[in-house]
Design a protein around this motif. Structure first.
Motif, short mmCIF file in Angstrom:
data_model
loop_
_atom_site.label_atom_id
_atom_site.label_comp_id
_atom_site.label_asym_id
_atom_site.label_seq_id
_atom_site.Cartn_x
_atom_site.Cartn_y
_atom_site.Cartn_z
N SER A 37 0.78 -1.25 0.26
CA SER A 37 -0.12 -0.27 -0.10
C SER A 37 1.09 1.21 0.00
O SER A 37 0.40 2.38 -0.41
CB SER A 37 -0.96 -0.05 1.15
OG SER A 37 -1.77 -1.07 1.32
N GLU A 110 -7.90 -6.32 -5.99
CA GLU A 110 -6.73 -5.56 -5.74
C GLU A 110 -5.78 -6.31 -7.04
O GLU A 110 -5.28 -5.71 -7.91
CB GLU A 110 -6.04 -5.21 -4.85
CG GLU A 110 -4.75 -4.50 -5.08
CD GLU A 110 -4.13 -3.64 -4.02
OE1 GLU A 110 -3.18 -2.93 -4.08
OE2 GLU A 110 -4.95 -3.51 -2.72
N SER A 159 -6.84 -0.22 -2.11
CA SER A 159 -5.83 -0.33 -1.27
C SER A 159 -6.29 0.39 0.07
O SER A 159 -5.76 0.41 1.16
CB SER A 159 -4.48 0.12 -1.78
OG SER A 159 -4.01 -0.52 -2.65
#
Length: 390
Positions: A37, A110, A159
Motif C-alpha cells: 500500500s 486488487e 488499497s
C-alpha cells in the motif's frame, strides 16, 4: 511435570505450536499488504519493484492462514459452522467474516485490477494457457492506456480500504489475547497495537527476503534502492514496535499487581532463553542496530545487501519468538499464581515439530504456485503477445 500448587485442568497446554504459527502467518499477510500500500496509496516509488511480489506474498500467506487453526481442531470439518451459525459476540467466530472480507473484497480485487491488462495480453495467445488467462480476464478485453489508468485508480481505492482491513485482520488476534482478563500475561489494552506493529515488522522483513530470493531464482537484477527503502521502513516500524513492547513491560513493572511475582519468575526461569536471548537480543536489538547503522552509513552495495538480509532474517526469528512467548508463556503458570507446568514439544503427532514445519512451508508452496501464473514484476516476466490461433 508441575512445580508448586497447580490446578489439574491447567496441567496441559491446549494452545500449542500450531497456534503460535497462526498469528505469525496472519501477521505476515497484514505486513506485506501494508508495504504494498505504500506504493499504491502513498506513491513510494522506491518500493515499486517489490509491489506485485508483496501482493502475491500477502495472498499466499492469507490462503495458508486458517490451516494452523484447522490442523489444531479435533474436528476441522466443523469449521464451516462458524459461517452458517455466526455469533457476533465471539471474537474468534468473527475471524471467518474478517478473513473472507479481506480475501475477496480486498486482495482478490486488487490483484485482479493489477493483473487485468496482463490477463488480456496473455489471453490472446493460443492453447490452454491462453484460455485460462481469457477466463481470468472475465471477458474484459480492453487494454488501452485509459483502461489501465482506470485499473490503477480503482486499485488505489481498494488499497485505501485494505489498510484498515489489514489492521483489523491482525489486530483482532491481539484483541483476543488482550481481552482475556483471567490471564495477566495476556491481558493488556495495548496488546492489539503491539500485534499490529509486530505484524507490519514481520511482513516487511518477509517481503524483503522473498524479493531477494525471487530475483535470484528468476535471474532478475536486485534493485538495491528498493531493498534500502524497505529496510528504512522496517527500521522505523521496528523501533515503534520495540517502544510499545517496552512500554507494556515497564507498565507491568510499575503496576506490580498480585500477578507480578509469578510473571517475574516466568520470565526469569521458563522464558529466559526464548524471550530475553532469542526475542530481545537476537531478534530485536541486533537487527535494529544493523538497520540504524545502515541509516547512518552507506557501505558498499554487497555488504549493504548482506546486512539487510541478515536483519530481515533475525527480525522474523524475533517476531516468531514473540508469538511463542505470548501463546506458550501464558499457559505455563497456574492461575493460582503459585505454580508452573512443564511442556515438551513433540517431534511427531498432530502438534509436533514436523507438522509445524509442514504448515509453515505451505505459504511458500502457495507462493511458488502463484508465481507460475502471475508475473512478480511489472511486465518484466510477461511474454510478447501472440496472434490468436486460427
Amino acid at each position: 511435570m508441575e512445580h508448586g500448587f497447580f490446578y489439574p485442568n491447567e496441567a496441559a497446554l491446549y494452545w500449542s505450536v500450531l497456534i503460535t504459527l497462526y498469528p505469525f502467518i496472519t501477521g505476515l499477510v497484514a505486513g506485506a499488504f501494508i508495504l504494498a500500500s505504500l506504493v499504491n496509496v502513498f506513491r513510494v516509488e522506491a518500493i515499486k519493484p517489490a509491489y506485485r511480489l508483496a501482493l502475491l506474498t500477502a495472498m499466499a500467506f492469507l490462503i495458508a492462514a486458517p490451516i494452523p487453526l484447522q490442523a489444531h481442531l479435533g474436528h476441522p470439518l466443523r469449521a464451516w459452522e462458524i459461517m452458517v451459525t455466526p455469533n457476533p459476540k465471539s471474537a474468534m467466530a468473527m475471524f471467518g467474516f474478517v478473513y473472507l472480507w479481506y480475501l475477496m473484497a480486498v486482495l482478490v480485487l486488487e490483484m485482479w485490477f493489477e493483473y487485468r491488462a496482463d490477463f488480456v495480453r496473455l489471453g490472446r495467445g493460443p492453447g490452454l494457457m491462453g484460455r485460462l488467462y481469457r477466463t481470468l480476464s472475465l471477458g474484459v478485453d480492453e487494454d488501452s492506456p485509459d483502461s489501465i489508468l482506470l485499473d490503477e485508480r480503482i486499485s488505489r481505492v481498494i488499497s485505501v480500504i485494505g489498510i484498515p482491513s489489514a489492521i483489523l485482520l491482525h489486530g483482532y488476534v491481539g484483541f483476543i489475547f488482550g481481552s482475556i482478563k483471567a490471564n495477566p500475561w495476556w491481558s493488556s489494552p495495548i496488546m492489539p497495537i503491539i500485534f499490529i506493529f509486530s505484524a507490519m515488522v514481520s511482513g516487511i522483513a518477509a517481503v524483503m527476503l522473498i524479493y531477494w530470493a525471487v530475483c535470484r531464482i528468476k535471474k532478475v537484477p536486485v534493485d538495491i534502492h528498493c531493498l534500502d527503502a524497505i529496510g528504512t521502513y522496517l527500521c522505523y516500524t521496528f523501533i515503534i514496535d520495540f517502544v510499545l513492547e517496552a512500554l507494556d513491560f515497564i507498565h507491568r513493572i510499575y503496576e506490580a499487581d498480585e500477578s507480578f511475582d509469578i510473571l517475574s519468575l516466568l520470565m526469569q526461569r521458563r522464558l529466559f532463553v526464548s524471550q530475553f536471548i532469542v526475542q530481545f537480543l537476537i531478534g530485536t536489538l541486533v537487527p535494529i542496530l544493523i538497520l540504524l547503522f545502515l541509516q547512518l552509513r552507506k557501505p558498499q552495495e554487497a555488504l549493504r545487501r548482506k546486512l539487510l538480509l541478515a536483519s530481515a532474517t533475525l527480525t522474523l526469528v524475533g517476531i516468531y519468538a514473540m508469538r511463542w512467548n505470548v501463546v506458550i508463556g501464558g499457559q505455563m503458570y497456574s492461575k493460582s499464581f503459585r505454580g508452573f507446568t512443564t511442556w515438551k514439544l513433540d517431534l511427531i503427532g498432530g502438534e509436533g515439530i514436523l507438522v509445524a514445519i509442514l504448515v509453515a512451508c505451505l505459504p511458500l508452496l502457495f507462493l511458488w504456485l502463484l508465481l507460475k501464473f502471475f508475473a512478480p514484476f511489472h511486465h518484466t516476466e510477461a511474454p510478447p503477445a501472440e496472434a490468436p490461433a486460427p
